[in-house]
Every structure is written in C-alpha cells, then in structure tokens.
Enzyme design. Structure first.
Site, short mmCIF file in Angstrom:
data_model
loop_
_atom_site.label_atom_id
_atom_site.label_comp_id
_atom_site.label_asym_id
_atom_site.label_seq_id
_atom_site.Cartn_x
_atom_site.Cartn_y
_atom_site.Cartn_z
CG HIS A 199 -7.47 -31.18 -41.00
ND1 HIS A 199 -7.16 -31.11 -39.71
CD2 HIS A 199 -8.38 -32.04 -40.92
CE1 HIS A 199 -7.70 -32.06 -39.00
NE2 HIS A 199 -8.60 -32.74 -39.78
CE LYS A 223 -10.10 -38.47 -27.62
NZ LYS A 223 -9.00 -38.85 -28.25
NE ARG A 272 -7.53 -39.86 -41.97
CZ ARG A 272 -7.61 -39.65 -40.61
NH1 ARG A 272 -6.65 -39.09 -40.24
NH2 ARG A 272 -8.62 -40.04 -40.36
#
Ligand code: PNS
Length: 353
Positions: A199, A223, A272
């Site tokens: 990050h 979540k 990614r």
C-alpha cells in the site's frame, strides 16, 4: 405554453394549475440559448417544477432523463400529464415532496445531474433558497450547470460555484457552475487492515504524480476489521508523515460521495495479480454509474509486493509469525502486537522479532 425546440418541438402543454408561476416561453428560450441549446444525454433535475416545462424542454433537446420535484399535488399531476403529452413518460420521474428534503435524499443517494433548474416560489425566504442552493452543488457533475430563477439574484455563500445573472423583464436568471479545482487530487481508498508495504509503495507513487493524495480508510466494510477506522488511519499517518501532499481521512459512506466532497475525480488503486482485476473492474463500473466523470487509475504493484496482502499480514501476525518486510518498519512492532491472537501472544512470550 409549448415546447420550443428539439424532438417534441411545438407540443402544447396542459393548462397551468392555480398557484403555479411558470417560466414564460421567452425566458425558457433565453435560458436554453445561454446553455448552448442542445444536449447529448445526461440527467436533468427540475426543482419546484410547476408544469415541468423547463425539464421537458431539456428532454426535448437531448437530455436522457429528468427528475421533477414538486410539492403541490395538482402541479405534480400536471407534470405527469405533460410528460405523457410530450411522449416522455418513460424518461421522466416526478417526485412529490418538499424540495429541501428531496435534495437531501438525492445527495445521500449519490445522484448527479448535468443540468439543475430551480425556480423557487418568490414567497420562500432568500435564506431558505440559499441553503438549498449550497446543497445543490453536490448534485452537479463537474461540468454541470445550475440555473436559478427569481425576482433577484439568489443569496448563497459557497466558494465552489461561480456564475452570472441576467435579467429578462421581471425575472432574474442566474447561471452557476463549479469552480474547477486547479489542484489534481487523487483518492487512495482501502480497508488498510493493516496498511502494508505494498500500500505504502502505491500511495508514494501516486503522491509523485498528483498534487495531493487523500488516503481514504473505509469505515463500513463488508468484513469486520480488526482495528477501528481511526486506528487504521493513525497507522497510515505514522508511515506517511514525511510526505506533505498526503492526508489520511476516514471514509464513512460511498467512495464516489467521499471523492466529490474532497473535490477529487481520480481514484488510484494498486493492481497485483490478475485475480484483483475482476473485483476492481466491477467496482469501476459501479462507481462510474454513480459519478460518470470519475476515473480509476491503476498502478501496477512492484514485483516484490505482488503476493502481499493485508489478509496475509493478519494471518501471519495472528499466529505470532514475523511480518518484518511486509509492513513498514515504523509500525512493525505495533502491528505484531495489535494483530496477534491472545493465545499466540502467550506462546511467543511477547517476543515480536
Ligand atoms: O482494501 P479494499 O478492501 O479493497 O478496500 C475496499 C474499499 C474500502 C476501497 C471499498 O470497499 C470501497 O470503496 N468502499 C466504500 C463503499 C463504496 O463506495 N462501495 C461501492 C464500491 S463499488
């Protein structure tokens, strides 16, 4: 009253209900001449709609959809009838209600409009119409236009709108638009539970491209995060304190609303492996529906971070394993401590190496 130009040109509108003061054909024509006459899509919002003539003129001239807001029941029914008359039944939505309340709901729903017309009754106080005007700014697309009618220029105080008034007989029409911020602001949103070295790499690279980067720490996540949004934000502040053009904020609601509040239309995210693509692609499409001018820019993760994730950090730290190299060194000790399970903490005897 009739529609002046466009696909429904010449169509006569129904009788004006009692108590409604419609915009005359002459003033409507002058407004659309000033706005550039014709449009290619976009939504229009017609507040204090009366007969709905102004919003319908915009539909006839190429706007895709219109929302009409009118408190008076008789007038709201007239708008519905006029939409049918002009063949716009499918493209118009009539909301019966108080303009201030409906505007709040539209802002909360993240709606945006290319054109907004407001023709408040002359009897409502300048203060009331002024405070509604300040809220309307949040409903405008970046290049959207807000047109306000009255017997005098509206009283509003916002630094984000600029405009000019023109007088047509007894009617003053004010044309407003957003002051385009000259600074290019980007948002880096995420759960950051916790912030990882990956990050930080993306935020630093974004800060080298944009004038200012706002790191948006999601508060309401699907979540349940281990740390509160404020705690996650503090960890990021700790590692980004050397960069003056990076700030960290907690983001409560929708990303698009947060971006608008911050005056940003760019979101930067790291990408990614290919598995990131699908969910990111979905989010981009949804966000663009809510805020058409919104762009998402992806920065490819560095090779050494391509398999790094917050969930991997959580998993390792949870069992007392070392996350050195996976999170910034400044917060290593604190992440080990906050993310370790209590029984694992006992097993490793407080040794966080
Ligand atoms: O790090 P994450 O978990 O990929 O971050 C997700 C986050 C916070 C960026 C995303 O959930 C988000 O944008 N939340 C704000 C609510 C929102 O706008 N949801 C609609 C996105 S399509």
């Amino acid at each position: 009253m009739r529609i002046i130009a466009g696909s429904a040109r010449g169509i006569r509108l129904g009788p004006v209900p009692d108590g409604v003061r419609p915009t005359s054909d002459r003033v409507r024509e002058a407004i659309f001449n000033s706005l550039g006459q014709f449009f290619d899509g976009g939504e229009v919002l017609d507040l204090y709609a009366g007969t709905g003539a102004v919003g319908m003129e915009a539909l006839s001239r190429g706007c895709e959809r219109a929302v009409f807001v009118e408190k008076n029941g008789r007038a709201a029914r007239t708008v519905v009838e006029n939409l049918e008359r002009a063949g716009f039944g499918e493209r118009g939505e009539v909301v019966r209600g108080d303009v201030g309340e409906v505007v709040e709901r539209l802002v909360e729903g993240g709606r945006v409009f290319r054109l907004i017309f407001a023709d408040p009754p002359y009897r409502i106080s300048p203060r009331e119409s002024g405070s509604i005007l300040e809220r309307l700014e949040a409903l405008l697309t970046p290049s959207g236009r807000l047109v306000v009618e009255g017997s005098q220029p509206p009283a509003y105080s916002t630094e984000r709108l600029k405009g000019a008034s023109r007088r047509y007989g007894g009617t003053v029409v004010t044309f407003l638009e957003r002051i385009q911020p000259t600074m290019k602001i980007a948002i880096c949103p995420g759960s950051f539970d916790p912030v990882t070295a990956g990050h930080v790499d993306i935020i630093r690279r974004a800060a080298a491209i944009y004038d200012h980067v706002v790191v948006a720490v999601g508060a309401n996540l699907k979540k349940r995060p281990r740390l509160s949004a404020e705690e996650r934000a503090r960890l990021i502040e700790k590692v980004m304190s050397d960069l003056e053009n990076v700030s960290v904020e907690v983001m409560e609601g929708l990303l698009v609303n947060f971006a608008r509040e911050q005056g940003a239309r760019v979101v930067v995210k790291g990408l990614r492996a290919g598995s990131d693509f699908e969910s990111e692609f979905q989010q981009v499409q949804l966000n663009r529906r809510l805020y058409p001018e919104f762009e998402t820019v992806f920065i490819m993760a560095a090779a050494e971070h391509s398999f790094l994730s917050s969930s991997a950090v959580r998993e390792i730290a949870n069992y007392g394993g070392s996350v050195r190299g996976l999170v910034p060194e400044e917060i290593l000790e604190i992440v080990q401590r906050l993310y370790v399970r209590e029984d694992a903490q006992a097993a490793v005897g407080g040794d966080k190496g």
